[in-house]
Design an enzyme around this catalytic site. Structure first.
Site, PDB file in Angstrom:
ATOM      1  N   ASN A  43       0.789  -1.239   0.000  1.00 19.15           N
ATOM      2  CA  ASN A  43       0.000   0.000   0.000  1.00 19.15           C
ATOM      3  C   ASN A  43       0.817   1.285   0.000  1.00 19.15           C
ATOM      4  O   ASN A  43       0.446   2.259   0.659  1.00 19.15           O
ATOM      5  CB  ASN A  43      -0.952   0.041   1.213  1.00 19.15           C
ATOM      6  CG  ASN A  43      -2.010  -1.012   1.104  1.00 19.15           C
ATOM      7  OD1 ASN A  43      -1.809  -2.129   1.563  1.00 19.15           O
ATOM      8  ND2 ASN A  43      -3.118  -0.685   0.476  1.00 19.15           N
ATOM      9  N   LYS A 130       0.818 -12.548  -2.087  1.00 21.87           N
ATOM     10  CA  LYS A 130       1.678 -11.717  -2.941  1.00 21.87           C
ATOM     11  C   LYS A 130       3.075 -11.576  -2.316  1.00 21.87           C
ATOM     12  O   LYS A 130       4.093 -11.751  -2.989  1.00 21.87           O
ATOM     13  CB  LYS A 130       1.065 -10.332  -3.143  1.00 21.87           C
ATOM     14  CG  LYS A 130       1.833  -9.485  -4.142  1.00 21.87           C
ATOM     15  CD  LYS A 130       1.475  -8.033  -4.080  1.00 21.87           C
ATOM     16  CE  LYS A 130       2.249  -7.328  -2.994  1.00 21.87           C
ATOM     17  NZ  LYS A 130       2.063  -5.882  -2.952  1.00 21.87           N
ATOM     18  N   HIS A 150      -1.639  -4.481 -10.441  1.00 19.99           N
ATOM     19  CA  HIS A 150      -1.377  -4.264 -11.872  1.00 19.99           C
ATOM     20  C   HIS A 150      -1.400  -5.577 -12.652  1.00 19.99           C
ATOM     21  O   HIS A 150      -1.977  -5.653 -13.734  1.00 19.99           O
ATOM     22  CB  HIS A 150      -0.018  -3.576 -12.064  1.00 19.99           C
ATOM     23  CG  HIS A 150       0.064  -2.226 -11.443  1.00 19.99           C
ATOM     24  ND1 HIS A 150      -0.696  -1.164 -11.864  1.00 19.99           N
ATOM     25  CD2 HIS A 150       0.805  -1.759 -10.406  1.00 19.99           C
ATOM     26  CE1 HIS A 150      -0.425  -0.101 -11.125  1.00 19.99           C
ATOM     27  NE2 HIS A 150       0.480  -0.438 -10.229  1.00 19.99           N
ATOM     28  N   ASP A 167      -5.651 -13.019  -5.538  1.00 24.95           N
ATOM     29  CA  ASP A 167      -5.233 -14.356  -5.084  1.00 24.95           C
ATOM     30  C   ASP A 167      -5.767 -15.451  -6.008  1.00 24.95           C
ATOM     31  O   ASP A 167      -5.083 -16.445  -6.294  1.00 24.95           O
ATOM     32  CB  ASP A 167      -5.679 -14.605  -3.642  1.00 24.95           C
ATOM     33  CG  ASP A 167      -4.784 -13.862  -2.645  1.00 24.95           C
ATOM     34  OD1 ASP A 167      -3.820 -13.201  -3.089  1.00 24.95           O
ATOM     35  OD2 ASP A 167      -5.052 -13.936  -1.424  1.00 24.95           O
TER      36      ASP A 167
END
Ligand code: SF4
Length: 237
Positions: A43, A130, A150, A167
């Site tokens: 973030n 991730k 992205h 995910d």
């Protein structure tokens, strides 16, 4: 090789032709450095996450020392990267757990296959799929393509997968990912997403994948930013 794998290889080749082969860090970073850097990258933008990482690393001699540093002190050091309270707690818990396991360098994941390694890493608070997959790709050179916002957006627009969450996209994509392409594919898809296939208005008129992409809402308006820049350059001639 099935048609989907052939299509992924083709998209990868077109992205390399357009953006080049992305450089790899040499030597590869340690797993623990990558894990902490990726937690700090959540973030926020690259610049602020890098500054948070550098700040933390320069004040902490060895990662083990984090066990004995107050969480609030870690929070201050990484504030520039945002979500400092959550990230400082995650990093302190992570290091403390690894010291308790006597494995600060995450050696235990070296012996595991990709999915088992991810299953083990996401047991740590603050580590998602991730973040875990970034450790496998960037520190262990495994053929795993992490999926951020992205990669999720571009790969679904192109039509290689059809999934609603990052995910789910990760699982669908990595089941069919051809060997040896994860680093260039992941890195160039992020670049495509940042520079061309933007969230609100993709600039399809300059996209190298225009003929391969199945997105039904392509945008063919001129890239005004690019045009204005060109005019400015011409003005200076
Ligand atoms: S053609 Fe448009 S929608 Fe498709 S990948 Fe390129 S920029 Fe994105």
């Amino acid at each position: 090789m099935n048609e989907t794998k052939k299509n992924i290889n083709k998209v990868n080749r077109l992205l390399i032709k357009h953006f080049g082969i992305p450089e790899r860090q040499k030597p590869l970073p340690y797993s623990i450095d990558t894990l902490i850097a990726t937690i700090l990258s959540q973030n926020t933008n690259d610049n602020n996450s890098y500054r948070a990482y550098k700040n933390l690393k320069s004040h902490i001699g060895q990662w083990e020392e984090i066990k004995f540093v107050k969480r609030s002190s870690i929070e201050k050091l990484i504030r520039i990267g945002g979500l400092a309270k959550q990230k400082s707690a995650a990093i302190k818990n992570l290091i403390t757990s690894l010291i308790d396991k006597n494995d600060i360098n995450l050696r235990f994941i070296n012996e595991l296959d990709n999915y088992s390694a991810i299953d083990q890493l996401i047991k740590f608070d603050g580590v998602g799929v991730k973040t875990a997959s970034c450790v496998l790709l960037f520190a262990l050179d495994r053929n795993v393509c992490p999926v951020d916002t992205h990669v999720h957006r571009t790969i679904n627009r192109i039509g290689i997968v059809n999934e609603k969450t990052p995910d789910k996209t990760f699982n669908a994509l990595n089941k069919i990912l051809p060997d040896g392409i994860a680093h260039s594919f992941h890195t160039n898809l992020i670049r495509l997403g940042r520079e061309i296939c933007k969230p609100k208005k993709p600039v399809c008129s300059v996209c190298p994948l225009i003929k391969n992409c199945q997105y039904s809402d392509k945008n063919f308006e001129a890239n005004t930013k690019l045009s204005n820049k060109s005019f400015m350059l011409l003005d200076n001639v």
